[in-house]
Design a protein around this motif. Structure first.
Motif, PDB file in Angstrom:
ATOM      1  N   UNK A  19     -81.461  -2.069 -13.801  1.00  0.00           N
ATOM      2  CA  UNK A  19     -81.837  -1.542 -15.109  1.00  0.00           C
ATOM      3  C   UNK A  19     -80.972  -2.059 -16.235  1.00  0.00           C
ATOM      4  N   UNK A  20     -79.798  -2.583 -15.895  1.00  0.00           N
ATOM      5  CA  UNK A  20     -78.891  -3.126 -16.914  1.00  0.00           C
ATOM      6  C   UNK A  20     -79.549  -4.257 -17.690  1.00  0.00           C
ATOM      7  N   UNK A  21     -80.296  -5.109 -17.000  1.00  0.00           N
ATOM      8  CA  UNK A  21     -80.962  -6.240 -17.661  1.00  0.00           C
ATOM      9  C   UNK A  21     -81.950  -5.724 -18.711  1.00  0.00           C
ATOM     10  N   UNK A  22     -82.744  -4.746 -18.343  1.00  0.00           N
ATOM     11  CA  UNK A  22     -83.747  -4.204 -19.256  1.00  0.00           C
ATOM     12  C   UNK A  22     -83.084  -3.501 -20.439  1.00  0.00           C
ATOM     13  N   UNK A  23     -82.000  -2.776 -20.155  1.00  0.00           N
ATOM     14  CA  UNK A  23     -81.255  -2.089 -21.207  1.00  0.00           C
ATOM     15  C   UNK A  23     -80.691  -3.079 -22.219  1.00  0.00           C
ATOM     16  N   UNK A  24     -80.086  -4.154 -21.730  1.00  0.00           N
ATOM     17  CA  UNK A  24     -79.491  -5.139 -22.634  1.00  0.00           C
ATOM     18  C   UNK A  24     -80.544  -5.809 -23.509  1.00  0.00           C
TER      19      UNK A  24
ATOM     20  N   UNK B 112     -83.320   4.732 -22.734  1.00  0.00           N
ATOM     21  CA  UNK B 112     -83.648   3.781 -21.673  1.00  0.00           C
ATOM     22  C   UNK B 112     -82.989   4.192 -20.363  1.00  0.00           C
ATOM     23  N   UNK B 113     -81.715   4.543 -20.427  1.00  0.00           N
ATOM     24  CA  UNK B 113     -80.974   4.936 -19.217  1.00  0.00           C
ATOM     25  C   UNK B 113     -81.651   6.125 -18.532  1.00  0.00           C
ATOM     26  N   UNK B 114     -82.163   7.059 -19.309  1.00  0.00           N
ATOM     27  CA  UNK B 114     -82.816   8.238 -18.745  1.00  0.00           C
ATOM     28  C   UNK B 114     -84.165   7.909 -18.120  1.00  0.00           C
TER      29      UNK B 114
END
Length: 330
Positions: A150-155, A178-180
């Motif tokens: 999910x880090x890729x999508x968050x960034x 996004x994290x949620x």
């Protein structure tokens, strides 16, 4: 150990030199301390989006430095957290007067060192911690869930918001949203070998696979006989769907990720199965990403990430991005 390296002790610096040579139009590499920044940093009036972590997960994070994504990445040694001085240097190089948002994967060293840097920085700095891995509550490296695909999508999404001019508070609020809404899980068919260790992180028999592995080669939640592709996808997708939970009518981004050693022919096969399973549940895949974007050296395996989308996230995902590893709309 067979690897294309000269010296295990200098592998990260050597790779950074090659990255600078390949992408000098997009980024600048600084070596003492090691920081990768946008070539045009700092961008005046723009919130700086900064992330980082141990090397060995390429293209995360340095490959996502550029317009529409990260302003800087802090690369640690292989599978080792970056130091506070790296993060401080990144902030000082990239703060264009609007402050900085630190995106931190939930690993104990990362959280501590980014937090320390944020407290020491003269700029206004806020941080968010991503913990999207549903496989475990705690691991060898974390207190709580790990930050993974999910880090890729968050960034990407938060990077696009900063690029369009959102202020620091708005970027932070979006990141938390996004994290949620994002969940991930991975599996391994083989382990990986850290260069300075020289032996596999864990052992798997030829007929075994590890479900729920971490990106540092951490063992997963269970070791089972190798199954079919459909069984593998179900073993990852079912826990992800149950955790948020996702439900019929949801719109999602499906990210099918190679852990480093899985070829695209197998990854696309798995992605197609996942799309059908989601369609069977009434979940609409609005956006997709397939490829090796957050890896674990040469590990054979994959991870699946689902992000529940809203209209703003879709717009920000579609916004132009120009980095070494991700680019469209430019």
């Amino acid at each position: 150990m067979k690897k294309i390296i000269n010296d295990p002790e200098t592998v990260v610096q050597d790779a950074l030199r090659g990255m600078q040579a390949a992408h000098a139009d997009l980024l600048s590499v600084h070596y003492d301390p090691a920081v990768v920044t946008r070539a045009d940093a700092p961008v005046r009036g723009k919130v700086a989006i900064i992330s980082g972590g141990g090397a060995g997960h390429e293209p995360l994070h340095g490959g996502f430095v550029g317009r529409g994504m990260l302003d800087a990445a802090c690369p640690g040694a292989v599978f080792t957290s970056p130091t506070p001085d790296q993060v401080l240097d990144a902030v000082s190089r990239c703060d264009g007067g609007a402050g900085a948002l630190l995106i931190v994967k939930n690993y104990t060293g990362d959280v501590l060192n980014f937090e320390t840097a944020g407290e020491m920085a003269e700029s206004e700095v806020r941080s968010v911690v991503i913990d999207d891995d549903v496989a475990v509550k705690d691991s060898l490296y974390t207190a709580g869930r790990r930050g993974v695909g999910g880090t890729v999508l968050l960034e990407k999404i938060v990077g696009a918001a900063a690029e369009r001019g959102d202020d620091l508070a708005a970027c932070e609020a979006l990141a938390l949203r996004v994290i949620a809404s994002v969940r991930s899980m991975g599996l391994a068919l083989t382990s990986c070998t850290v260069p300075h260790v020289g032996s596999p992180s864990f052992e798997l028999a030829d007929d075994e696979m590890e479900i729920g592995i971490g990106i540092h080669g951490e063992p997963g939640r269970q070791r089972v006989p190798v199954g079919s592709a459909s069984e593998m996808v179900s073993a990852l997708l079912d826990p992800v769907l149950e955790d948020l939970p996702f439900s019929s009518g949801d719109r999602v981004l499906l990210f099918t990720n190679s852990m480093g050693g899985t070829p695209l022919i197998e990854l696309y096969l798995a992605h197609g199965i996942a799309e059908q399973l989601l369609a069977d549940r009434g979940i609409t895949v609005e956006r997709r990403l397939v490829g090796p974007y957050i890896t674990s050296l040469e590990m054979q395996g994959m991870s699946l990430t689902l992000l529940r989308l809203d209209d703003e996230m879709i717009s920000l995902w579609d916004a132009p991005v120009h980095t070494p590893a991700l680019r469209w709309g430019v």
